[in-house]
Enzyme design. Structure first.
Site, short mmCIF file in Angstrom:
data_model
loop_
_atom_site.label_atom_id
_atom_site.label_comp_id
_atom_site.label_asym_id
_atom_site.label_seq_id
_atom_site.Cartn_x
_atom_site.Cartn_y
_atom_site.Cartn_z
CG ASP A 1 -1.91 -1.14 1.18
OD1 ASP A 1 -2.47 -1.38 0.11
OD2 ASP A 1 -2.09 -1.81 2.21
CB ALA B 1 -4.89 3.38 6.65
CG LEU C 1 -9.41 -0.24 11.13
CD1 LEU C 1 -10.65 -0.82 10.48
CD2 LEU C 1 -8.24 -1.12 10.82
N1 LIG Z 1 -1.68 2.94 14.11
C1 LIG Z 1 -1.77 2.74 12.82
O1 LIG Z 1 -2.52 1.93 12.31
C2 LIG Z 1 -0.94 3.59 11.91
C3 LIG Z 1 0.05 4.43 12.42
C4 LIG Z 1 0.77 5.20 11.51
C5 LIG Z 1 0.51 5.14 10.14
N2 LIG Z 1 -0.45 4.31 9.70
C6 LIG Z 1 -0.82 4.24 8.28
O2 LIG Z 1 0.29 4.00 7.46
C7 LIG Z 1 0.09 4.72 6.28
C8 LIG Z 1 1.35 4.86 5.53
O3 LIG Z 1 1.61 3.60 4.97
P1 LIG Z 1 3.09 3.12 4.63
O4 LIG Z 1 3.01 1.83 3.95
O5 LIG Z 1 3.81 4.25 3.99
O6 LIG Z 1 3.68 2.95 6.08
P2 LIG Z 1 4.02 1.59 6.83
O7 LIG Z 1 5.07 0.87 6.07
O8 LIG Z 1 4.26 1.95 8.24
O9 LIG Z 1 2.68 0.73 6.69
C9 LIG Z 1 1.51 0.98 7.40
C10 LIG Z 1 0.53 -0.19 7.22
O10 LIG Z 1 -0.73 0.37 6.89
C11 LIG Z 1 -1.26 -0.33 5.77
N3 LIG Z 1 -2.07 0.56 4.97
C12 LIG Z 1 -1.69 1.69 4.32
N4 LIG Z 1 -2.73 2.22 3.68
C13 LIG Z 1 -3.80 1.43 3.94
C14 LIG Z 1 -5.17 1.48 3.58
N5 LIG Z 1 -5.65 2.47 2.85
N6 LIG Z 1 -5.99 0.51 4.02
C15 LIG Z 1 -5.53 -0.49 4.80
N7 LIG Z 1 -4.25 -0.57 5.19
C16 LIG Z 1 -3.39 0.38 4.76
C17 LIG Z 1 -0.06 -0.83 5.01
O11 LIG Z 1 -0.40 -1.96 4.24
C18 LIG Z 1 0.90 -1.18 6.12
O12 LIG Z 1 0.69 -2.49 6.58
C19 LIG Z 1 -0.52 6.02 6.74
O13 LIG Z 1 -1.20 6.68 5.73
C20 LIG Z 1 -1.39 5.56 7.87
O14 LIG Z 1 -2.71 5.33 7.44
C21 LIG Z 1 -1.17 3.53 10.56
N1 LIG Z 2 9.12 4.18 -5.09
C1 LIG Z 2 9.32 4.45 -3.80
N2 LIG Z 2 10.27 5.35 -3.43
C2 LIG Z 2 10.48 5.63 -2.12
N3 LIG Z 2 9.84 5.04 -1.12
C3 LIG Z 2 8.89 4.14 -1.42
C4 LIG Z 2 8.59 3.80 -2.78
N4 LIG Z 2 7.61 2.87 -2.78
C5 LIG Z 2 7.33 2.64 -1.48
N5 LIG Z 2 8.08 3.41 -0.66
C6 LIG Z 2 8.05 3.43 0.80
O1 LIG Z 2 8.49 2.17 1.26
C7 LIG Z 2 7.72 1.79 2.41
C8 LIG Z 2 7.24 0.38 2.28
O2 LIG Z 2 6.48 0.24 1.11
P1 LIG Z 2 5.24 -0.69 1.02
O3 LIG Z 2 4.22 -0.33 2.05
O4 LIG Z 2 4.77 -0.67 -0.39
O5 LIG Z 2 5.84 -2.11 1.33
P2 LIG Z 2 5.53 -3.09 2.49
O6 LIG Z 2 5.73 -2.38 3.78
O7 LIG Z 2 6.35 -4.30 2.22
O8 LIG Z 2 4.02 -3.46 2.21
P3 LIG Z 2 2.75 -3.42 3.16
O9 LIG Z 2 2.47 -1.96 3.37
O10 LIG Z 2 1.69 -4.12 2.41
O11 LIG Z 2 3.15 -4.10 4.41
C9 LIG Z 2 6.58 2.80 2.53
O12 LIG Z 2 6.84 3.67 3.61
C10 LIG Z 2 6.62 3.59 1.25
O13 LIG Z 2 6.33 4.96 1.44
#
Ligand SMILES: NC(=O)c1ccc[n+]([C@@H]2O[C@H](COP(=O)([O-])OP(=O)(O)OC[C@H]3O[C@@H](n4cnc5c(N)ncnc54)[C@H](O)[C@@H]3O)[C@@H](O)[C@H]2O)c1
Ligand SMILES: Nc1ncnc2c1ncn2[C@@H]1O[C@H](COP(=O)(O)OP(=O)(O)OP(=O)(O)O)[C@@H](O)[C@H]1O
Length: 568
Positions: free
Chosen positions: A333, A454, A457
């Site tokens: 995501d 996210a 929730l």
């Molecule tokens: N307490 C929490 O649940 C918490 C805290 C901080 C940030 N977040 C979420 O993390 C997001 C950033 O994601 P990231 O991947 O860059 O950071 P990250 O790598 O810390 O991942 C956060 C998790 O949130 C999930 N996620 C992101 N968007 C989602 C969505 N629309 N619906 C369901 N799950 C979702 C991702 O799959 C991942 O498992 C923020 O926008 C925020 O919504 C959640």
């Molecule tokens: N092209 C990109 N350049 C820089 N940062 C990126 C890029 N794609 C993803 N990221 C960052 O890398 C982090 C992890 O990416 P992503 O959430 O896609 O992977 P994941 O953590 O393995 O998957 P999930 O969220 O399903 O657990 C995120 O914080 C995202 O903002």
């Protein structure tokens, strides 16, 4: 705080502020607001009380008939001094504490008045933001009509070709440009972003593929337009039949250019990216764009990838949407959020392959990429039109300059929290011109419906289908028993203000990134952006949503109760 420390804290403003009539302590008779001069120096007050002398001015001012605070020094005259001593003789001398209490009340009133002034200013800024948004929409509409005119001149042949290829496409002259249940590519994607950005001719890759969006809707009875959910006929209000509202994307000319956005530091992603790029080039003759980092990686692997294009600077990123027909993301995501964040204006359709752990917004399994990409490139396919929220940070220090900073566009949410501060956040929230509440707790999440699954929730907000038009308002750990999350309509503008009397700064983050400090007096203005993110569905919007909450979040997973046992 000791008296000496207190004494060194001089009042900051010598301006007169207007008090609203409701501030009863210092209210005059009659409705007019009362000018309140700056409070007296604390040093003079402390000096006077520590000498155990009564400052006649202050006592007199607090007793004044019209209630306004006055620091006028008229004690020079013998008469008034005499009168004052006579007055003191009749009035018991107040204790130091009483003076301090009275003075702190005066300070509180002044602070209240200053807050009102700030609120007035913030309201004006919010209004300016709203005007700017309207102006941007207006400019966008003008550009659309320009492009429409241009397209209708040059694309008659393409229209004919597209209607031959697509059985369901009605003749353009029957239904206007896209019929009653559809919008054209140029209504979602525009060739220019608003603002004075020069159009770059560098690395232009031919004309963008045009496409059409149509709503699967069979509620078009009685000649009702697709937006007329409510009709008023012979005095009876009825709602139009609502049915399948899935959005289909149908290419009107073949897509030619694909942009790859990939999760960094992942071997499996790097290998798959190289394989997909090669396949798209060799079997579909597609132009490829990748991020500069990915181009380097591909070239390190093999000079074969020389045809892959990238960008050198932010200006080129701003023009990407004019060149790219489709975005492919490889990651979780976070990668979808990252891809969306590159586009500050229109976003091309996104095909998200799951190479992360949760993958709520990444429905495409990477193992079958050939077949899946084939389907998407041929179309038609279902999309989810995901709203984004645009957030303007308004700095108190910016004074007269309104909108000096670029807005942030979020696909999930903007979070306003207390950062490393151990104090409660104190945030005032307004919805359009209505006061909503003061948030006292860890913070506040303003989320899209896509972001409802996210962070919102996790903070107790509802899960909302991403096609529902709304904005979620979810507090984070509110210190109140009655602060429930809200869902607001998509057309409102929210303003979050850090009050002047806040104990500390707040911090805003946008999809978990770009953290910004909000000092007392700063505000954040949030409204739905005109630029949604169209994400391709594996099946359709609703099926994909339920698959995600079942498989990704294990929603309401419970062992079934056994058949044997007590019965009614
Ligand atoms: N307490 C929490 O649940 C918490 C805290 C901080 C940030 N977040 C979420 O993390 C997001 C950033 O994601 P990231 O991947 O860059 O950071 P990250 O790598 O810390 O991942 C956060 C998790 O949130 C999930 N996620 C992101 N968007 C989602 C969505 N629309 N619906 C369901 N799950 C979702 C991702 O799959 C991942 O498992 C923020 O926008 C925020 O919504 C959640
Ligand atoms: N092209 C990109 N350049 C820089 N940062 C990126 C890029 N794609 C993803 N990221 C960052 O890398 C982090 C992890 O990416 P992503 O959430 O896609 O992977 P994941 O953590 O393995 O998957 P999930 O969220 O399903 O657990 C995120 O914080 C995202 O903002």
């Amino acid at each position: 705080m000791s008296l000496d420390e207190l004494a060194d804290k001089e009042p900051s403003s010598s301006e007169e502020v207007q008090l609203a009539p409701s501030d009863s302590k210092f209210r005059s008779i009659g409705p007019a607001p009362i000018p309140i001069p700056a409070p007296p120096s604390i040093r003079s007050l402390v000096d006077s009380v520590s000498d155990e002398r009564v400052n006649v001015d202050i006592v007199a001012s607090h007793q004044s008939e019209n209630g306004s605070i006055s620091t006028a020094s008229s004690t020079g005259s013998l008469e008034s001094e005499k009168a004052a001593y006579e007055f003191l003789a009749q009035t018991p001398v107040r204790s130091t504490d009483a003076h301090l209490v009275e003075f702190s009340e005066a300070m509180r009133t002044v602070a209240k008045a200053l807050r009102r002034v700030a609120e007035g200013k913030a309201a004006a800024q919010a209004e300016a933001a709203e005007w700017k948004r309207k102006y941007e929409l207006e400019t966008a509409h003008k550009q659309q009509s320009k492009i429409k005119g241009y397209n209708s001149c040059i694309s008659n042949d393409l229209d004919k070709l597209a209607s031959q290829l697509t059985l369901e496409t009605p003749a353009p002259d029957q239904l206007g440009c896209c019929g009653k249940h559809g919008i054209c590519a140029h209504e979602v994607l525009q060739d220019e972003v608003p603002g004075p950005i020069p159009r770059s001719n560098h690395k232009v890759v031919g004309r963008k593929a045009s496409f059409k969006l149509s709503w699967g809707c069979n509620g078009d009875k009685n000649g009702q337009h697709k937006h007329d959910f409510v009709s008023f006929e012979k005095g009876d209000i009825t709602t139009a039949e609502r049915s399948n509202k899935q959005i289909l994307l149908k290419w009107e000319s073949p897509p030619q250019t694909v942009l790859f956005i990939t999760k960094p530091n992942s071997n499996s992603v790097r290998v798959l990216c190289a394989e997909m790029v090669r396949w798209l080039r060799e079997s579909k003759n597609i132009n490829i764009f990748v991020e500069p980092r990915v181009r380097k990686e591909l070239l390190t692997e093999d000079s074969y990838y020389n045809f892959v294009q990238t960008w050198d600077n932010d200006e080129e990123i701003k023009m990407l949407h004019t060149k790219v027909d489709l975005i492919v993301t490889l990651g979780g995501d976070g990668t979808v959020l990252w891809a969306a964040s590159l586009f500050k204006g229109p976003v091309p359709p996104v095909v998200a392959f799951a190479l992360g752990s949760l993958g709520f917004m990444t429905p495409f399994p990477s193992e079958q990429y050939r077949e899946l990409l084939d389907n998407v490139l041929n179309g038609p396919f279902s999309i989810t039109l995901r709203n984004r929220i645009q957030c303007h940070v308004i700095r108190d220090a910016a004074k007269d300059e309104i909108m000096t900073e670029e807005p942030f566009l979020v696909l999930n949410e903007v979070t306003i929290d207390r950062g490393i501060s151990s104090y409660l956040t104190n945030l005032e929230v307004y919805c359009d011109s209505s006061f909503v509440t003061c948030v006292q707790g860890d913070g506040l999440i303003i989320s899209t419906t896509s972001g409802s699954t996210a962070y919102s929730l996790a903070a107790g907000g509802s899960m909302v289908h991403p096609q529902v038009p709304g904005i979620l308002f979810t507090p984070i750990c509110p210190h109140s028993l009655s602060f429930r999350p809200l869902i607001l309509p998509e057309y409102v503008t929210l303003r979050v203000q850090v009050p002047y009397n806040s104990r500390g700064a707040a911090w805003a983050s946008f999809d978990g990134k770009d953290r910004q400090q909000l000092s007392p007096g700063d505000a954040l203005i949030c409204s739905i952006s005109p630029w949604p993110v169209p994400t391709a569905c594996l099946v359709d919007s609703t099926t994909d949503f339920f698959r995600s909450i079942h498989e990704g979040l294990h929603w309401n997973l419970r062992k079934s109760q056994s058949f044997d046992g007590p019965r009614d």
